[in-house]
Write an enzyme that holds these catalytic residues in place. Structure first.
Site: not given
Length: 275
Positions: A157, A170, A174
């Site tokens: 991402s 997150y 990632k």
């Protein structure tokens, strides 16, 4: 869909996690369109079965493998199932995931660990479990003077590259996936295994729909407040979110023979956002 027109992936076997909905579903359909036999994996049995049905109706070949990628025996079980059903494992797409946002000073250990588990540890275990079917198979082929390319595509991402407010967990996972990608590319490149990642920006899925809709994943509320989503869209040069099909197209490239000399790369699919 024109399953009979494009056979670039004929006889290839693809495992796609999180492929019952959204980008994963679009990837499953696109790979099947090009002739791949697909293992559709999703935590929820019903959407996985629906995607398999779609592929069959279009003349393709697929099976469902419902389950949680964070479960202890998931990685070995799905590899064994794919090999038993279709005879090999040629493509692995590590796509499954969700978000569980909070500001870092409010984030719990559980929130942070959950994102590492699904976005980094699960892909690591799946890649490791793929070794007998990818790396070991390739060693035998090379010894016989053969060259068969296999592909691993990891879904990262822009948050893993740039960071993002409210997503320390997150973003960390990632970013770690990018490091994993580049390491696998170096270790397995000599065996004709390409490992690359896609870094998505704003893509229309359950995770980015209006938070006001009240959608949940694993009991966690997901989505983006409508005002914030519109602000994001205005900051993207193309002035809109990407579609699941547009996201899937990038994964298809990295899973196909078109990328045989592309290895250890991060393909940004974000409409020009953060570039």
């Amino acid at each position: 869909m024109y399953l009979r027109r494009k056979r670039m992936l004929k006889n290839k076997v693809a495992i796609i996690t999180g492929s019952g909905r959204g980008v994963g579903r679009a990837v499953a359909l696109k790979l099947a369109e090009s002739g791949a036999r697909v293992v559709v994996s999703d935590k929820d049995e019903e959407p996985a079965a629906e995607v398999v049905k779609e592929i069959h109706e279009l003349g393709g070949n697929a099976i469902a493998f419902p389950g949680d990628v964070t479960d202890g025996d998931f990685s070995t079980s799905i590899m064994e199932t794919a090999a038993k059903e279709f005879g090999s494992v040629d493509i692995l797409v590590n796509n499954a995931g969700y978000t569980w946002d909070n500001l870092i000073h409010k984030m719990t250990d559980e929130q942070f660990q959950a994102m590492l588990d699904i976005h980094l540890i699960a892909p690591f275990k799946l890649t490791r479990a793929a070794a007998p079917y990818m790396r070991d198979a390739a060693k035998k082929e090379i010894a016989n003077g053969e060259a068969t390319y296999r592909k691993i595509v990891n879904v990262s991402s822009v948050a893993g590259v740039m960071g993002n407010v409210g997503q320390a967990n997150y973003s960390s996972a990632k970013a770690g996936m990018i490091g994993l990608t580049k390491t696998v590319a170096k270790e397995w490149g000599p065996f004709n295994i390409n490992c690359n990642a896609v870094a998505f920006g704003l893509i229309d899925t359950r995770l980015t729909q209006s938070k006001e809709k009240g959608e949940t994943v694993n009991g966690v509320a997901v989505g983006i407040p409508e005002k914030v989503k519109k602000m994001f869209e205005q900051s993207i040069p193309q002035q809109r979110a990407g579609t699941a099909e547009e996201a899937a197209a990038g994964i298809f490239y990295l899973a196909s023979p078109l990328s045989n000399y592309t290895n250890g790369q991060v393909l940004h699919i974000n409409g020009g956002w953060y570039t």
